[in-house]
Motif scaffolding. Sequence first.
Motif, short mmCIF file in Angstrom:
data_model
loop_
_atom_site.label_atom_id
_atom_site.label_comp_id
_atom_site.label_asym_id
_atom_site.label_seq_id
_atom_site.Cartn_x
_atom_site.Cartn_y
_atom_site.Cartn_z
N PHE A 93 0.87 -1.18 0.00
CA PHE A 93 0.00 0.00 0.00
C PHE A 93 0.90 1.22 0.00
CE2 PHE A 93 -3.09 -2.59 2.77
CZ PHE A 93 -3.74 -3.10 1.67
N ARG A 94 0.82 2.03 -1.01
CA ARG A 94 1.65 3.23 -1.06
C ARG A 94 0.84 4.50 -0.90
NH1 ARG A 94 4.49 0.42 -5.54
NH2 ARG A 94 6.34 -0.44 -4.59
N SER A 95 -0.44 4.38 -0.71
CA SER A 95 -1.31 5.54 -0.62
C SER A 95 -1.29 6.12 0.80
CB SER A 95 -2.74 5.15 -0.99
OG SER A 95 -3.63 6.19 -0.68
N GLY A 96 -1.03 7.40 0.89
CA GLY A 96 -1.07 8.07 2.19
C GLY A 96 -2.47 8.11 2.77
N LEU A 97 -3.46 8.19 1.88
CA LEU A 97 -4.85 8.21 2.35
C LEU A 97 -5.23 6.88 2.98
CD1 LEU A 97 -7.43 9.87 2.47
CD2 LEU A 97 -8.03 8.96 0.23
N ILE A 98 -4.83 5.77 2.37
CA ILE A 98 -5.12 4.46 2.94
C ILE A 98 -4.37 4.30 4.26
CG2 ILE A 98 -4.74 1.99 2.64
CD1 ILE A 98 -5.35 2.36 -0.31
N GLN A 99 -3.09 4.69 4.27
CA GLN A 99 -2.28 4.55 5.48
C GLN A 99 -2.86 5.38 6.63
OE1 GLN A 99 1.41 3.69 4.40
NE2 GLN A 99 1.71 2.80 6.38
#
Length: 162
Positions: A93-99
Motif C-alpha cells: 500500500f503506497r497511498s497516504g490516504l489508505i495509510q
Amino acid sequence: MLRWLLLIPFALLFAIGSGLVALLIAGVASPDLGLLIGGGFDRLISALFDQAERGFDPGPTAEAAFSLLGRLGFAILVLPVVLVAIASELFRFRSGLIQSGLTGLLAALLPLAMLGMARAPRAGEMQVVAALLLVGAATGFVYWLIAGRGAGGEKREPQRQA
C-alpha cells in the motif's frame, strides 16, 4: 533488508512520538478529551493519596490504573500504526490516504474494543472517538511521509508491452 532494519523502525518511532504530540494537541482542542486526559490523571492522583491517608496501600490501585493506561496508550498510539505499517509493507500500500485512514480507524476502534463498549457512545464520547481517529490519522500520515511512500520495497517501473 536495510529498510526493515533501519527505516521502518525509525519511521514508527517518529510516528508514535508525533502521535503523542497530536494527542496532547487534541486534548487542548477538545474539551472532552482534555477533561478525560487531565481530569483522569487528577482523579487518579487524588484517589491514590486518599487511599494512603486512610491507611490503605495505594500500590495495587496504582498498578491497575497504570496498567490500563499503558494498554490504552499502546492501543491508541503504537498498535494501529505498527499493524498498518506491516500490512502496507506486505501488501504494498503506497497511498497516504489508505495509510492514514486505516491507522485512524484502528486508533479509534481499538480502545473502544478494549473497554468493551456495550452501548452506543454519547456525544462527548463520540468527540473523544473523533479526536482519536484524527490522532491515528496523523500518526499514519507521519509514518507514510517517512517510509510508507516506498512500501513493499523498491518501486518498480511498469513494463511496456511490445
